[in-house]
Design a protein around this motif. Sequence first.
Motif, PDB file in Angstrom:
ATOM      1  N   ARG A 154       0.837  -1.215   0.000  1.00  9.33           N
ATOM      2  CA  ARG A 154       0.000   0.000   0.000  1.00  9.33           C
ATOM      3  C   ARG A 154       0.870   1.263   0.000  1.00  9.33           C
ATOM      4  N   SER A 155       2.162   1.094  -0.326  1.00 10.26           N
ATOM      5  CA  SER A 155       3.103   2.224  -0.437  1.00 10.26           C
ATOM      6  C   SER A 155       3.302   2.978   0.883  1.00 10.26           C
ATOM      7  N   VAL A 156       3.361   2.236   1.968  1.00 11.32           N
ATOM      8  CA  VAL A 156       3.778   2.829   3.249  1.00 11.32           C
ATOM      9  C   VAL A 156       5.037   2.077   3.684  1.00 11.32           C
ATOM     10  N   GLY A 157       6.139   2.803   3.796  1.00  8.74           N
ATOM     11  CA  GLY A 157       7.406   2.172   4.192  1.00  8.74           C
ATOM     12  C   GLY A 157       7.630   2.300   5.682  1.00  8.74           C
ATOM     13  N   VAL A 158       7.777   1.155   6.363  1.00  8.23           N
ATOM     14  CA  VAL A 158       8.181   1.152   7.780  1.00  8.23           C
ATOM     15  C   VAL A 158       9.358   0.174   7.887  1.00  8.23           C
ATOM     16  N   SER A 159      10.014   0.122   9.045  1.00  7.10           N
ATOM     17  CA  SER A 159      11.165  -0.778   9.167  1.00  7.10           C
ATOM     18  C   SER A 159      11.181  -1.420  10.544  1.00  7.10           C
ATOM     19  N   ASP A 160      12.162  -2.315  10.752  1.00  2.43           N
ATOM     20  CA  ASP A 160      12.261  -3.000  12.048  1.00  2.43           C
ATOM     21  C   ASP A 160      12.768  -2.051  13.118  1.00  2.43           C
ATOM     22  N   LEU A 161      12.187  -2.182  14.311  1.00  2.00           N
ATOM     23  CA  LEU A 161      12.664  -1.387  15.451  1.00  2.00           C
ATOM     24  C   LEU A 161      13.528  -2.264  16.353  1.00  2.00           C
TER      25      LEU A 161
END
Length: 335
Positions: free
Chosen positions: A295-302
């Motif tokens: 859905r074109s939302v970039g998140v990453s590992d914390l």
Amino acid sequence: MAPVPDPPLIDLRSDTMTKPTPGMLAAMAAAEVGDEQEREDPTTNELQRRMAELLGHEAALFFPTATMANQVALRALSRPGHKVVAEQQTHVLIWEWGGPAIHSGLVMQGLVADAGRPTREQIEGLDGFGQGSVIVLENTHNSSGGRIWPLDEFRAVAEAARARGAAVHLDGARLFNAAVGAGLEPSAWGTLADTVTVCFSKGLGCPFGAILAGPAETIEQAWEGKFLLGGALRQSGIAGAAMLYALDHHVDRLADDHARATRLAEGIGLDPATVETNFVPIPDEPGLIGRLLERSVGVSDLRPGWLRAVTHLGIGDEEIGEAIERTQEVLSVHA
Ligand SMILES: Cc1ncc(COP(=O)(O)O)c(C=O)c1O
């Protein structure tokens, strides 16, 4: 070429995703420069002067990256065979390729601590920790979700380390986020540490650049370390101008990033009290990063079990509204 995401990606993976603004590029183009290795770059010299003052130290030195600033600080503060101690998910311990062991011959010891903050008692109870050793305190603490060190706790831990004869390094890669979030000067924490790193390529929006501040004698030693690692540049004022521009234009606006992070947390049904600065910690579930990316939302590992969405200079109110909508859709499908 990588395919262009549709709709355009809202990149919340990191605050390192910023690009220089037109104002910053103009400042870089107009920079007065000289040879930094001869200490003749006037813009870098001015940056160093201002940063020493802001961090409450005698001297400061430009570095290309915060990793190099951290590693050189450790080398200046410690002796081979001694320890570097930090909370176990601290950047210097897990993201700098074993640098403390490789560059400084240090034994790396991680402590389990809430919110990235070891306690006075933990420091007092350490074995083999004394002269020649160093503790690293990270503020804001990245892997705990951009948490801010309360000043009293920071002071107590720094004092406990000093009482053991050890040195204190503050990895303040995001110290300006902490300062804006807590309503304090960066020097409030800075003066409690022997050396302080600040990174300019994160929330401050520069393409690269970091600062190490400390006592004049330590910074002279750091100059040698920086040379040794190939970090002594020539016309570094090109970066220095971007960094001075960021000091003048991108510090106060960090409050906007923090407000947007809080809005994002609320919007996707998380407790806004978990947001202290520009990080939104998101409970992970299998495949969530991929579904958000679709859905074109970039998140990453914390950290294990958690993802992060990070607000920054390239994310405005409109993007946050969009990110909330798209994330809600992804979460509701699997609710
Ligand atoms: C807490 C912390 N320290 C140091 C660094 C290293 O910064 P740089 O990429 O400039 O080497 C980072 C980068 O993410 C960080 O989060």
